[in-house]
Design an enzyme around this catalytic site. Structure first.
Site, PDB file in Angstrom:
ATOM      1  N   SER A 130       0.828  -1.201   0.000  1.00  0.00           N
ATOM      2  CA  SER A 130       0.000   0.000   0.000  1.00  0.00           C
ATOM      3  C   SER A 130       0.867   1.258   0.000  1.00  0.00           C
ATOM      4  CB  SER A 130      -0.866  -0.029   1.258  1.00  0.00           C
ATOM      5  OG  SER A 130      -1.680   1.094   1.295  1.00  0.00           O
ATOM      6  N   HIS A 138       0.709   8.085   9.305  1.00  0.00           N
ATOM      7  CA  HIS A 138      -0.414   7.971   8.363  1.00  0.00           C
ATOM      8  C   HIS A 138      -1.663   7.529   9.117  1.00  0.00           C
ATOM      9  CE1 HIS A 138      -2.847   6.682   4.965  1.00  0.00           C
ATOM     10  NE2 HIS A 138      -1.979   7.276   4.161  1.00  0.00           N
ATOM     11  N   LYS A 152       3.362  -3.662   7.140  1.00  0.00           N
ATOM     12  CA  LYS A 152       3.493  -4.005   5.718  1.00  0.00           C
ATOM     13  C   LYS A 152       4.892  -3.636   5.211  1.00  0.00           C
ATOM     14  CE  LYS A 152      -1.351  -3.678   4.112  1.00  0.00           C
ATOM     15  NZ  LYS A 152      -1.575  -4.973   3.484  1.00  0.00           N
TER      16      LYS A 152
END
Ligand code: NAP
Length: 252
Positions: A130, A138, A152
């Site tokens: 992503s 974020h 991730k």
């Protein structure tokens, strides 16, 4: 001999598109699908031949599925679930299912897949991640206090350091809109977020991501690249767009 590719997250919204596309056109690959729910697979696919059922949290399950595969496509992800809708100016609240936190699914589950890939002699791993991972603050990291983009990114780095050829596609917001109708844009390090291009939202149809994943299987220019991917808006006359995939990978 036909090469074999394992697609994990095969019952997911993008994973299922990748599997269907690989099944319906001849890209030179036999597709093996990995999913945790037989009933969900039976709902989505008319035929679950060449499905292997298991959990990515089990190294053994993934290792069995990867036997004889030359490539692996990772399309698993933790999925935040809304537990309280927004009300009276308060934002919605999210959590993750049991054993479904990003640390488990996006870090340990992806690490398992990479480790199993290495053990099985897989030559190339394509991972869909992503955009947004350069910013630790974020908002997606706050969902269910899961730090999803951080886990991730950790898995992406593990893949980069694994010595296996990789293609990491960091998609913008995923849309359930028709594919093949938009120009695609590749970028680096969240540049589409930090320096937005006028009139171009940071989003892309799931089908276009699926097409890029499949093209990455065969393009030599897709190897050892990690890049962001968004699409231009659909053209007004709704025409199909022809893409020179090798040229696009060269830009990444
Ligand atoms: P999705 O529909 O949420 O699919 C996720 C898949 O992971 C599902 O098939 C799920 O299985 C599987 N999974 C989760 N935990 C598992 C486990 N322990 N063992 C086996 N399988 C497991 O995915 P998507 O929305 O198409 O997204 C694809 C990728 O793009 C993800 O990496 C996502 O983070 C990324 N991305 C998403 C967005 C967005 O806007 N949503 C934006 C940018 C990037 P079940 O089918 O059984 O649930």
């Amino acid at each position: 001999m036909t090469k074999k590719v394992l697609v994990t997250g095969a019952t997911g919204r993008t994973g299922s598109l990748v599997v269907k596309k690989l099944q319906s056109d001849d890209y030179g690959w036999q597709v093996i699908s990995f999913a945790r729910s037989k009933s969900k697979a039976e709902e989505i696919f008319t035929n679950t031949e060449n499905f292997i059922f298991g959990n990515i949290l089990s190294l053994e399950d993934v290792s069995i599925a990867l036997q004889g595969c030359q490539s692996l496509i990772i399309l698993t992800s933790a999925v935040p679930k809304m537990i309280t809708p927004p009300s009276e100016g308060k934002p919605p609240e999210f959590n993750f299912e049991e054993n479904g936190k990003p640390e488990e699914v996006d870090w340990l589950g992806q690490k398992n897949q990479i480790d199993a890939g290495k053990k099985a002699g897989v030559e190339h791993i394509i991972l869909v991640g992503s955009m947004g991972g350069t910013n630790e603050n974020h908002p997606l990291n706050r969902l269910g206090k899961g730090n999803i983009l951080i886990w991730k990114r950790k898995a992406e780095q593990y893949l980069i350091d694994s010595g296996i050829d990789y293609t990491i596609i960091r998609a913008g917001g995923l849309l359930d809109k028709p594919d093949g109708k938009r120009e695609l844009l590749v970028g680096k390090d969240d540049e589409f977020i930090t320096s937005p291009i006028d009139g171009i939202p940071t989003s892309i149809p799931r089908g276009d991501v699926a097409n890029m994943v499949i093209q990455a299987l065969n393009s030599p220019f897709a190897r050892n690249k990690a890049f962001d991917l968004i699409s231009k808006p659909e053209s007004e006359d709704n025409t199909s767009i022809s893409i020179d995939w090798d040229e696009l990978f060269k830009l990444a």
